[in-house]
Design an enzyme around this catalytic site. Structure first.
Site, PDB file in Angstrom:
ATOM      1  N   GLU A 116       0.787  -1.133  -0.154  1.00 44.01           N
ATOM      2  CA  GLU A 116       0.062  -0.062   0.089  1.00 44.01           C
ATOM      3  C   GLU A 116       0.736   1.304  -0.222  1.00 44.01           C
ATOM      4  OE1 GLU A 116      -1.464  -1.604   3.506  1.00 44.01           O
ATOM      5  OE2 GLU A 116      -2.607  -3.018   2.342  1.00 44.01           O
ATOM      6  N   TYR A 128       8.033   1.963  -7.784  1.00 41.07           N
ATOM      7  CA  TYR A 128       7.253   0.684  -7.886  1.00 41.07           C
ATOM      8  C   TYR A 128       6.726   0.246  -9.041  1.00 41.07           C
ATOM      9  CZ  TYR A 128       6.914   1.454  -2.663  1.00 41.07           C
ATOM     10  OH  TYR A 128       7.006   1.768  -1.326  1.00 41.07           O
TER      11      TYR A 128
HETATM   12  C1  LIG Z   1      10.688   5.871  -1.536  1.00 52.77           C
HETATM   13  C2  LIG Z   1      12.067   5.863  -1.492  1.00 52.77           C
HETATM   14  C3  LIG Z   1      12.412   4.635  -0.711  1.00 52.77           C
HETATM   15  C4  LIG Z   1      12.996   5.666  -2.564  1.00 52.77           C
HETATM   16  O1  LIG Z   1      14.424   5.472  -2.295  1.00 52.77           O
HETATM   17  P1  LIG Z   1      15.438   5.974  -3.120  1.00 52.77           P
HETATM   18  O2  LIG Z   1      16.760   5.389  -2.656  1.00 52.77           O
HETATM   19  O3  LIG Z   1      15.359   7.756  -3.302  1.00 52.77           O
HETATM   20  O4  LIG Z   1      15.402   5.885  -4.656  1.00 52.77           O
HETATM   21  P2  LIG Z   1      16.119   5.461  -5.917  1.00 52.77           P
HETATM   22  O5  LIG Z   1      17.332   6.357  -5.957  1.00 52.77           O
HETATM   23  O6  LIG Z   1      16.571   3.909  -5.697  1.00 52.77           O
HETATM   24  O7  LIG Z   1      15.352   5.878  -6.941  1.00 52.77           O
HETATM   25  C5  LIG Z   1      14.553   4.753  -7.895  1.00 52.77           C
HETATM   26  C6  LIG Z   1      13.466   5.442  -8.737  1.00 52.77           C
HETATM   27  O8  LIG Z   1      12.330   5.554  -7.735  1.00 52.77           O
HETATM   28  C7  LIG Z   1      11.823   6.843  -8.387  1.00 52.77           C
HETATM   29  N1  LIG Z   1      11.825   8.099  -7.601  1.00 52.77           N
HETATM   30  C8  LIG Z   1      12.838   8.104  -6.268  1.00 52.77           C
HETATM   31  N2  LIG Z   1      12.901   9.439  -5.514  1.00 52.77           N
HETATM   32  C9  LIG Z   1      12.095   9.998  -6.493  1.00 52.77           C
HETATM   33  C10 LIG Z   1      11.736  11.523  -6.423  1.00 52.77           C
HETATM   34  N3  LIG Z   1      12.167  12.188  -5.469  1.00 52.77           N
HETATM   35  N4  LIG Z   1      10.879  11.934  -7.508  1.00 52.77           N
HETATM   36  C11 LIG Z   1      10.449  11.126  -8.371  1.00 52.77           C
HETATM   37  N5  LIG Z   1      10.885  10.009  -8.733  1.00 52.77           N
HETATM   38  C12 LIG Z   1      11.502   9.418  -7.453  1.00 52.77           C
HETATM   39  C13 LIG Z   1      12.477   7.358  -9.651  1.00 52.77           C
HETATM   40  O9  LIG Z   1      11.704   6.530 -10.623  1.00 52.77           O
HETATM   41  C14 LIG Z   1      13.786   6.567  -9.232  1.00 52.77           C
HETATM   42  O10 LIG Z   1      14.311   6.285 -10.469  1.00 52.77           O
HETATM   43  P3  LIG Z   1      15.302   7.335 -11.321  1.00 52.77           P
HETATM   44  O11 LIG Z   1      16.420   7.824 -10.175  1.00 52.77           O
HETATM   45  O12 LIG Z   1      16.245   6.583 -12.455  1.00 52.77           O
HETATM   46  O13 LIG Z   1      14.431   8.422 -11.959  1.00 52.77           O
HETATM   47  C15 LIG Z   1      12.561   7.200  -0.663  1.00 52.77           C
HETATM   48  O14 LIG Z   1      11.976   8.339  -1.278  1.00 52.77           O
HETATM   49  C16 LIG Z   1      11.990   7.152   0.687  1.00 52.77           C
HETATM   50  O15 LIG Z   1      12.413   6.671   1.700  1.00 52.77           O
HETATM   51  N6  LIG Z   1      10.782   7.746   0.823  1.00 52.77           N
HETATM   52  C17 LIG Z   1      10.139   8.021   2.239  1.00 52.77           C
HETATM   53  C18 LIG Z   1       9.654   6.838   2.760  1.00 52.77           C
HETATM   54  C19 LIG Z   1       8.653   6.391   1.713  1.00 52.77           C
HETATM   55  O16 LIG Z   1       7.632   7.024   1.182  1.00 52.77           O
HETATM   56  N7  LIG Z   1       8.663   5.014   1.684  1.00 52.77           N
HETATM   57  C20 LIG Z   1       7.494   4.241   0.802  1.00 52.77           C
HETATM   58  C21 LIG Z   1       6.346   3.892   1.436  1.00 52.77           C
HETATM   59  S1  LIG Z   1       5.161   3.064   0.599  1.00 52.77           S
END
Ligand SMILES: CC(C)(COP(=O)(O)OP(=O)(O)OC[C@H]1O[C@@H](n2cnc3c(N)ncnc32)[C@H](O)[C@@H]1OP(=O)(O)O)[C@@H](O)C(=O)NCCC(=O)NCCS
Length: 176
Positions: A116, A128
């Site tokens: 979710e 995702y």
């Molecule tokens: C969601 C989360 C875990 C992603 O982790 P991350 O290490 O930043 O992600 P990655 O660097 O591996 O990014 C992979 C892809 O995710 C997407 N993405 C990640 N951050 C993004 C941003 N700020 N804006 C848009 N797309 C994003 C992109 O598609 C990215 O691919 P790209 O860099 O080639 O464009 C991180 O933003 C986070 O911790 N968020 C807060 C907690 C949360 O929301 N968890 C999910 C709960 S369901």
């Protein structure tokens, strides 16, 4: 910071990691899990599979950069929580950690995944979707803090071969 080969390690979470894991939890979620929830997942739960992304440097105290908890219920992997520390986001750690966790649960028999996510959490939704998750439903007013909807997302078929394809796609887009 760009994760260099050898800089990052993905491994099972331990009780020693929890102070840093909990800091990331508090920094990432408006409805955080309690510290004791993590203790429970690590010590009492038979379905929890908990992993961290950490630095590998043996000369320093190991730093935890992110965590993921998956509930493995028969052949289903439910992503229960997942976050990267704010200062390390957008460096490819999130997808690497999720991929590592999915490979591990596939080896234990998972063949599909679900989660979710807040309808407005575009960063996570984008990640995702790159794994192949599709939105299959909505839970209205699911989150008690702001009444935001939750999207239900499914990854219908998951196996090690598919994960290898997903990994190569991420690696290709990293090097662009
Ligand atoms: C969601 C989360 C875990 C992603 O982790 P991350 O290490 O930043 O992600 P990655 O660097 O591996 O990014 C992979 C892809 O995710 C997407 N993405 C990640 N951050 C993004 C941003 N700020 N804006 C848009 N797309 C994003 C992109 O598609 C990215 O691919 P790209 O860099 O080639 O464009 C991180 O933003 C986070 O911790 N968020 C807060 C907690 C949360 O929301 N968890 C999910 C709960 S369901």
């Amino acid at each position: 910071m760009n994760p260099q080969p050898g800089f990052l390690t993905m491994r099972p979470m331990t009780l020693d990691d929890l102070p840093q894991v909990y800091r990331i939890e508090l920094d990432s979620f408006t409805l955080p899990w309690s510290f004791n929830s993590y203790v429970h997942e690590l010590t009492d739960s038979r379905v929890s599979r908990c992993f961290v992304a950490a630095t590998k440097d043996d000369n320093e105290r190991k730093k935890i950069l992110g965590m993921i908890v998956i509930f493995l219920i028969e052949d289903e992997a439910h992503v229960a929580t997942f976050a990267i520390a704010p200062q390390y986001r957008r460096n490819g750690i999130g997808w690497r950690l999720m991929l590592h966790a999915f490979k591990e649960v596939c080896r234990e028999g998972a063949d599909h995944a679900q989660l979710e996510v807040r309808a407005g959490n575009q960063s996570a939704i984008s990640l995702y979707e790159k794994f192949g998750f599709v939105t299959v439903g909505t839970r209205k007013n699911y989150y008690v803090d702001n009444h935001e909807d939750a999207l239900l997302m499914n990854l219908d078929s998951m196996n090690l071969e598919k994960l290898a394809v997903i990994e190569s796609r991420f690696l290709a887009s990293d090097s662009e």
